[in-house]
Design a protein around this motif. Sequence first.
Motif, PDB file in Angstrom:
ATOM      1  N   SER A   7       0.996  -1.181  -0.066  1.00  0.00           N
ATOM      2  CA  SER A   7       0.024  -0.062   0.063  1.00  0.00           C
ATOM      3  C   SER A   7       0.999   1.270  -0.081  1.00  0.00           C
ATOM      4  O   SER A   7       1.766   1.297   0.875  1.00  0.00           O
ATOM      5  CB  SER A   7      -0.945   0.047   1.219  1.00  0.00           C
ATOM      6  OG  SER A   7      -1.928  -0.911   1.331  1.00  0.00           O
ATOM      7  N   LEU A  10       1.238   3.167   3.163  1.00  0.00           N
ATOM      8  CA  LEU A  10       2.387   2.694   4.252  1.00  0.00           C
ATOM      9  C   LEU A  10       3.880   2.926   3.807  1.00  0.00           C
ATOM     10  O   LEU A  10       4.735   3.053   4.750  1.00  0.00           O
ATOM     11  CB  LEU A  10       2.453   1.010   3.996  1.00  0.00           C
ATOM     12  CG  LEU A  10       1.015   0.469   4.833  1.00  0.00           C
ATOM     13  CD1 LEU A  10       1.309  -1.047   4.390  1.00  0.00           C
ATOM     14  CD2 LEU A  10       0.997   0.870   6.175  1.00  0.00           C
ATOM     15  N   LYS A  22      -0.080   6.627   6.111  1.00  0.00           N
ATOM     16  CA  LYS A  22       0.130   5.653   7.083  1.00  0.00           C
ATOM     17  C   LYS A  22       1.275   5.100   7.340  1.00  0.00           C
ATOM     18  O   LYS A  22       1.661   3.951   7.405  1.00  0.00           O
ATOM     19  CB  LYS A  22      -1.077   4.652   7.431  1.00  0.00           C
ATOM     20  CG  LYS A  22      -2.192   5.102   7.565  1.00  0.00           C
ATOM     21  CD  LYS A  22      -2.358   5.566   9.295  1.00  0.00           C
ATOM     22  CE  LYS A  22      -3.929   5.856   9.510  1.00  0.00           C
ATOM     23  NZ  LYS A  22      -3.992   6.209  10.870  1.00  0.00           N
ATOM     24  N   LYS A 108      -2.719  -2.010   3.730  1.00  0.00           N
ATOM     25  CA  LYS A 108      -3.239  -1.388   4.922  1.00  0.00           C
ATOM     26  C   LYS A 108      -4.645  -1.730   5.453  1.00  0.00           C
ATOM     27  O   LYS A 108      -5.581  -1.820   4.386  1.00  0.00           O
ATOM     28  CB  LYS A 108      -3.209   0.171   4.746  1.00  0.00           C
ATOM     29  CG  LYS A 108      -3.955   0.849   5.747  1.00  0.00           C
ATOM     30  CD  LYS A 108      -2.896   1.131   7.131  1.00  0.00           C
ATOM     31  CE  LYS A 108      -3.486   1.757   8.168  1.00  0.00           C
ATOM     32  NZ  LYS A 108      -3.842   0.800   9.433  1.00  0.00           N
ATOM     33  N   THR A 148      -1.424  -8.055   6.447  1.00  0.00           N
ATOM     34  CA  THR A 148      -1.395  -6.270   6.980  1.00  0.00           C
ATOM     35  C   THR A 148      -0.145  -6.100   7.268  1.00  0.00           C
ATOM     36  O   THR A 148       0.820  -6.652   7.504  1.00  0.00           O
ATOM     37  CB  THR A 148      -2.383  -6.338   8.210  1.00  0.00           C
ATOM     38  OG1 THR A 148      -1.751  -6.852   9.240  1.00  0.00           O
ATOM     39  CG2 THR A 148      -3.829  -7.467   7.808  1.00  0.00           C
ATOM     40  N   GLU A 149      -0.301  -4.636   7.595  1.00  0.00           N
ATOM     41  CA  GLU A 149       0.881  -3.978   7.996  1.00  0.00           C
ATOM     42  C   GLU A 149       1.470  -4.451   9.472  1.00  0.00           C
ATOM     43  O   GLU A 149       2.754  -4.198   9.805  1.00  0.00           O
ATOM     44  CB  GLU A 149       0.634  -2.256   8.100  1.00  0.00           C
ATOM     45  CG  GLU A 149      -0.170  -1.802   9.274  1.00  0.00           C
ATOM     46  CD  GLU A 149      -1.695  -2.159   8.858  1.00  0.00           C
ATOM     47  OE1 GLU A 149      -2.558  -1.251   9.644  1.00  0.00           O
ATOM     48  OE2 GLU A 149      -1.940  -2.828   8.036  1.00  0.00           O
TER      49      GLU A 149
END
Length: 172
Positions: A7, A10, A22, A108, A148-149
């Motif tokens: 993403s 990120l 983010k 994300k 995911t992160e």
Amino acid sequence: MYKVLVSACLMGRKVRYDGGAKTSEHPVLERWRAERRLVPHCPEIAGGLPVPRPPAEIAGAAGAEAVLDGAAAIVTPEGADVTDHFVAGARAALETAWSQGVRLAVLKDGSPSCGSRAVYDGSFSGAKVPGQGVTSYLLSDSGIPVFTEDELDAAEAFLKDLEAREPEVPFL
């Protein structure tokens, strides 16, 4: 060396609906950045949405599969249907992944695009439900695992195992 779709938010790019990022400074992402493995992508931007833009959620917590089947919509709080943008962005993410030799994605969590474990429930109340966003669903349904992160250590372990089992063969 296998690539990782990530993403864009990120990676510090200000592409989120509110104009923010983010940014993650996780050591795994930093290492992958140095190795030039990362393919930053924002499906919402690729689908033609501006920055900033109204937030959007999958109506009725129907799920990504229903959205891709045309049985559910992604809407803004005012009720504007932005489904086509999200679907186009998901398809662009898959095309980018295929063209770049991506073997996994780090997205994300939470969004109607990138959520892979939970997404907002469509009520715009901040409540989440288990499920995937359309990009995450399309990627994973096409054989590209999505993390995911918060799962970067697991993503790194997956990639190391993959490269040990399937060494990349250079093009001649």
